[in-house]
Design an enzyme around this catalytic site. Structure first.
Site, PDB file in Angstrom:
ATOM      1  N   CYS A 114     -82.597  23.411 124.529  1.00  0.00           N
ATOM      2  CA  CYS A 114     -82.424  24.861 124.770  1.00  0.00           C
ATOM      3  C   CYS A 114     -82.008  25.334 126.063  1.00  0.00           C
ATOM      4  O   CYS A 114     -82.764  25.808 126.844  1.00  0.00           O
ATOM      5  CB  CYS A 114     -83.167  25.686 124.203  1.00  0.00           C
ATOM      6  SG  CYS A 114     -82.533  27.568 123.820  1.00  0.00           S
ATOM      7  N   CYS A 123     -76.690  28.719 121.188  1.00  0.00           N
ATOM      8  CA  CYS A 123     -77.799  29.457 122.081  1.00  0.00           C
ATOM      9  C   CYS A 123     -77.915  30.857 121.966  1.00  0.00           C
ATOM     10  O   CYS A 123     -77.054  31.414 122.699  1.00  0.00           O
ATOM     11  CB  CYS A 123     -77.841  28.758 123.351  1.00  0.00           C
ATOM     12  SG  CYS A 123     -78.988  29.125 124.628  1.00  0.00           S
TER      13      CYS A 123
END
Length: 424
Positions: free
Chosen positions: A176, A355
């Site tokens: 991430c 994201c």
């Protein structure tokens, strides 16, 4: 689903049985792949090698640190997510012997397979930064990359009324890539709401040369950087933490020179460097990067036709996110079924990753992209324009995605991620 050690499908197994499919790793990628396989062929013999008794919804940890979720919301027992019909081998894998179709366990025993799916995740290398491990959870040193640490982030943010707050991002790859920024934005929006933001010197130190790797999303993010008066430090890598002293040391590249700079902090949110697990890096499956060497489209191993990898441990150049694993799992599932029949891969992965950048309370910049930074939006632009902050994107992250994870992805329900068939 049956519970308890009396369930024969979930007792430790070190017999010489050869499974149709052995999956190393019972995280998001492993459970989703097993569930997708069983949806297509419930007769398969599948073993999942996973030592942990706990399963986490890790994308929720930034929301825990940001004061939106409570930590237990992101945690369930491994037993509760293990698909019916699989054999759960409660052990750690410590090596691969692909020439013999074996996985080696930490106790020295073997598990044999016809097809291997390797998804053991990524190693958070806390020890790569001297002083960090000892300081974590104390002295204002925190990280949303730990289940036990994310609540400390929340307490630090709520308790800080003035001073200096540092947020760091290590060199890629990391899981991430937007999470380091999310921690900063979520903290700033809380400080803004409580009226103390003008009293806080916010600094973002990233080892990279840009704010975000896909340029289309940078303008919206920069608006928030300016709104929160956050100071950006590019090519600034955290190399040491002095928790008791309240200092962080950075190596900063300026042209051809690298200098060391000490920064005082009242709070520091650290994202640790991340590498492939040790037993992966030392195995025959590893690429030069240390991650499992796969074809980026089919996710089949570059040298072993009956080995596949996905999730954070594979070498594909996609962003390492839960959304990527969700898209990869059905691709791997159909390609594994083809391999069991002696056929070549039939599905391809486009590098999709997502994201959701939580830039303020109630708004998110929903970054969705694939290989080469190509934008891959899931929704029409009139509904969600991912390059702009959106309240609907916040609803997606806050309310919709957690049940999609627990009741969709981990159950083999492939909502919006049907595998793309080669040649279709």
């Amino acid at each position: 689903m049956a519970n308890g050690a009396s369930d024969p499908a979930r007792v430790p197994s070190t017999t010489a049985k050869t499974y149709d499919v052995v999956i190393v790793g019972g995280g998001s990628a492993g459970i989703a792949t097993a569930a997708s396989l069983l949806k297509r062929n419930a007769r398969l013999s599948i073993a999942i090698i996973e030592p942990s008794e706990v399963h986490y919804y890790q994308p929720g940890w930034t929301m825990v640190g940001g004061g939106i979720f409570d930590a237990p919301f992101t945690r369930r027992s491994q037993e509760s997510v293990m698909p019916d019909g699989v054999t759960w081998i409660r052990a750690s894998a410590c090596g691969f012997a692909p020439e013999d179709d074996r996985v080696i366990l930490a106790d020295g025993s073997d598990v044999h397979y016809r097809v291997l799916v390797a998804c053991p995740g990524i190693k958070l290398d806390w020890d790569a930064i001297p002083g960090l491990r000892e300081a974590l959870g104390h002295y204002g040193v925190t990280s949303n990359y730990g289940y036990d640490l994310a609540p400390y982030t929340r307490r630090l943010v709520d308790g800080l009324k003035g001073g200096r707050a540092l947020f760091t991002q290590p060199p890629m790859p990391i899981k991430c890539a937007g999470a380091p920024q999310k921690a900063m934005y979520r903290s700033c929006t809380r400080w803004e709401k409580s009226g103390v933001l003008p009293n806080i010197d916010v600094q973002f130190h990233t080892a990279g040369a840009v704010l975000f790797g896909v340029p289309a999303y940078v303008p919206a993010l920069m608006e928030y950087v300016e709104r929160y008066n956050a100071h950006l430090n590019f090519e600034s890598k955290l190399v040491a933490v002095d928790g008791p002293g309240g200092f962080a040391t950075f190596e900063q590249k300026r042209g051809d020179s690298v200098t060391r700079v000490e920064e005082h902090f009242d709070m520091i949110h650290v994202v640790p460097p991340q590498i492939a697990p040790d037993f992966v890096r030392s195995s025959p499956l590893a690429a030069a990067s240390g991650f499992i060497d796969v074809d980026e489209a089919t996710l089949r191993h570059a040298r072993y036709a009956n080995v596949f990898a996905l999730g954070d441990a594979c070498s594909a150049s996609n962003a390492k996110t839960m959304a990527a694993a969700r898209k990869q799992a059905p691709v791997v599932a159909v390609n594994v079924l083809a391999a069991l029949e002696g056929k070549p891969p039939v599905a391809a992965y486009d590098g999709y990753g997502s994201c959701p950048l939580t830039v303020e309370s109630g708004k998110i910049v929903l970054a969705e992209f694939g290989y080469g930074g190509k934008l891959l939006p899931s929704f029409p632009k009139w509904l969600i324009d991912g390059t702009k902050p959106s309240r609907l994107s916040w609803l997606l992250k806050d309310t919709i995605l957690p049940p999609v994870y627990w009741h969709g992805m981990l159950k083999g329900r492939e909502w919006m991620v049907k595998p793309h068939m080669i040649g279709a």
